[in-house]
Write a protein that holds these residues in place. Structure first.
Motif, short mmCIF file in Angstrom:
data_model
loop_
_atom_site.label_atom_id
_atom_site.label_comp_id
_atom_site.label_asym_id
_atom_site.label_seq_id
_atom_site.Cartn_x
_atom_site.Cartn_y
_atom_site.Cartn_z
N PRO A 1 3.91 11.81 0.31
CA PRO A 1 3.60 11.00 -0.87
C PRO A 1 2.18 11.24 -1.35
O PRO A 1 1.33 11.71 -0.59
N GLU A 2 1.95 10.88 -2.63
CA GLU A 2 0.61 11.05 -3.17
C GLU A 2 -0.33 9.97 -2.65
O GLU A 2 -1.50 10.22 -2.42
N ARG A 3 0.23 8.78 -2.45
CA ARG A 3 -0.65 7.67 -2.07
C ARG A 3 -1.26 7.88 -0.70
O ARG A 3 -0.68 8.48 0.19
N ASP B 1 0.81 -1.22 0.00
CA ASP B 1 0.00 0.00 0.00
C ASP B 1 0.85 1.28 0.00
O ASP B 1 0.32 2.37 -0.05
N ALA C 1 -2.23 5.63 1.57
CA ALA C 1 -2.03 4.68 2.66
C ALA C 1 -1.11 5.25 3.75
O ALA C 1 -0.05 5.80 3.47
N SER D 1 2.74 2.53 2.36
CA SER D 1 3.01 3.22 3.63
C SER D 1 4.44 2.97 4.12
O SER D 1 4.90 3.65 5.03
N ASP E 1 1.85 6.05 -8.83
CA ASP E 1 0.56 5.73 -9.41
C ASP E 1 0.49 6.07 -10.89
O ASP E 1 -0.47 5.77 -11.57
#
Lengths: 263, 305
Positions: B80-82, A103, B84, A105, A262
């Motif tokens: 970060p872009e994500r 994911d 999570a 993290s 992404d």
């Protein structure tokens, strides 16, 4: 937000905080994040379910059939060591790092002045501790329940489960670093290789963590009570080699880990 | 003085070139990394953040190579872009863990200060999984600011934020830049970059297309030939009146569409000319619409320039 003062404008290098991060085998914060992640995900239910099942089975067998060394060996070897320990190793080993990499993290761990080797070692200790807690200790106690440590079966299988926990944790932690399908790969190894082929095909046993651990159990138990397909020296050397090799490789892969974007 | 330098950096994934020979320098203040989706902005930010090795070239912070050098994180904060995060933690526990990982002498105080900077103290005791998108973004910011880094890297920080959250974050980043920190953020939205950045780097299709003060780039963008589609009561008469003026470079009468396609080279002059000419010649304008205002056309013009 406009009225609040900014944090102290001190973006300069602070003295005493430069130089390479010290080599360390353990970081308490990494450990805390890891075990909280392990125990808060849904698959942690398996961690509790498997040992509970073993203890229930041991109690039922003892209550219905009385103390019997043959039955004890079948349950401790066939279910505890062949199925429960590797499955727990898969959950704890891959779960200690795989989901964070999947994911993204893990970025929060890696964007810190902490050596990647420290991250891997710490996660390995946590995975080992969790695997032992949820598989080796229940194995020992179910041995006690089954036949009261007759022929030292409870102790020997407990010891085998401890050393198997160490090796499985290292192997499955590595799987968690190198593949996004770590759980599947781990399950295939644990169920197909260890539980099925390892016990059916004689040659495959030489390359089975379970057989290496049994070599140690054979030494601890009364003579002839437990048998293994490999000798004790070979078993110990392979256990150490696989554990060290998997850990070294995991460190090296984490150092070069590319965080996917992404785009 | 803290400077990020990219020197002839390329990055490819298999046969796909994501970043193509980019050289640029990012210094103190707020810099916007502008480009359409898929241009390679995230790849660039990941290389600057040490999460991706350049295939060729070097990425350095004040001369120190970033890849495989965890010491640079004493000076870099990454957002970060994500989405999570460690969702099972509370906002405070998450920022505290980040402070501890940085080895700060007083992690609890640092965590509280960072949460106060992003105005998240009120929800710091709640688990991150209960947070809205904007709250998550602010806690991510707090985790990146907790060690007061000289460099802050943010990948699409405004994505999914509502207008109020957007303004708050802009204000915060502006303050960081005014403090002398090097703040770099990526965006595919021109207006965001224009409102916030004093300096813009434009990336298109993996290439470094433009660099400079936003006014210069805005001028490049407004000075490019504009295309308009005009419908009027007398397209032919309007065409002949417009072509006499130097602000009009080309005209096309589309009889099928019953429209006039105009190419204007002087944007400001043309916008005044068109209504005046129409009034003087007694022509009614039914429709005036720009036909190439998409961001992609703006970017492709910049690349060609």
């Amino acid at each position: 937000m406009s009225a609040t003062p900014a944090t102290a404008p001190a973006p300069a290098t602070q003295p005493g905080r430069s130089g390479p991060a010290p080599f360390s085998l353990y970081h308490p914060t990494v450990a805390r994040l890891t075990y909280r992640a392990l125990l808060s995900r849904r698959r942690a239910l398996f961690l509790f379910a498997l040992p509970a099942l073993l203890l229930v089975m041991a109690t039922a067998v003892r209550a219905l059939g009385g103390a019997d060394d043959g039955t004890a060996k079948t349950l401790l070897s066939g279910f505890a060591l062949a199925t429960m320990v590797p499955l727990t190793g898969v959950i704890a080993g891959t779960g200690a790092i795989g989901p964070e990499i999947d994911d993204g993290s893990i970025v929060y761990l890696l964007s810190k002045p902490v050596r990647r080797s420290t991250v891997i070692f710490t996660k390995l200790w946590v995975a080992m501790g969790v695997t032992m807690l949820f598989s080796a200790i229940p194995t020992f106690f179910s041995g006690l329940i089954l036949d009261g440590n007759s022929q030292h079966l409870a102790v020997s299988f407990g010891v085998a489960a401890v050393v198997a926990s160490v090796a499985y944790s290292a192997i499955f932690l590595l799987l968690g670093v190198v593949t996004r399908h770590a759980v599947i790969a781990g399950l295939v190894y644990a169920l197909v290789w260890e539980a099925l082929i390892g016990s059916l095909v004689p040659g495959a046993g030489d390359l089975s963590v379970q057989q290496w651990a049994l070599a140690l159990a054979a030494k601890v138990a009364d003579p002839g009570a437990v048998t293994s397909q490999v000798g004790l020296p070979a078993g110990l050397i392979l256990l150490v080699a696989v554990t060290v090799g998997a850990t070294w490789f995991a460190v090296s892969r984490l150092r070069s880990l590319t965080v996917a974007s992404d785009e | 003085m803290t400077t990020l330098t990219l020197d002839n950096v390329s990055r490819w994934f298999g046969n796909v070139v994501a970043v193509n020979d980019v050289s640029l320098t990012v210094g103190p203040g707020v810099t916007g990394l502008l480009g359409p989706n898929g241009a390679g902005k995230s790849t660039l930010i990941n290389m600057m953040g040490g999460f991706l090795a350049p295939s060729t070239g070097t990425v350095t912070l004040d001369g120190a190579v970033i890849w495989r050098n965890e010491q640079v994180y004493r000076h870099i904060g990454v957002v970060p872009e994500r989405e999570a995060m460690y969702d099972f933690l509370t906002g405070y526990d998450f920022v505290l863990a980040n402070a501890e990982l940085h080895g700060l002498p007083h992690p609890a105080a640092a965590a509280r200060a960072a949460l106060s900077t992003v105005e998240m103290e009120y929800a710091a005791g709640r688990r991150i999984e209960t947070y809205s998108k904007g709250m998550r973004q602010r806690v991510k910011m707090a985790s990146a600011l907790v060690h007061e880094p000289a460099v802050l890297l943010l990948d699409e920080p405004f994505n999914g934020m509502d207008p109020r959250q957007r303004l708050q974050l802009m204000e915060l980043l502006r303050r960081m830049g005014a403090d002398g920190r090097t703040v770099l953020f990526s965006s595919h939205i021109l207006e965001e970059v224009e409102q916030l950045a004093h300096h813009i780097e434009v990336i298109v299709a993996g290439r470094h297309a433009a660099s400079g003060d936003f006014r210069e780039i805005r001028r490049l963008m407004t000075d490019r030939p504009h295309r308009y589609l005009v419908r009027s009561s007398d397209d032919r008469a309007l065409a002949s009146a417009l072509i006499a003026d130097p602000s009009t470079a080309g005209l096309e009468l589309d009889l099928g569409e019953r429209a006039l396609l105009v190419q204007a080279v002087d944007f400001a002059r043309f916008t005044q000319l068109l209504p005046r000419v129409a009034r003087e010649n007694g022509i009614r304008l039914y429709e005036v619409s720009p036909s190439d205002e998409s961001l992609e056309s703006v970017f492709s013009y910049l690349v060609a320039a």
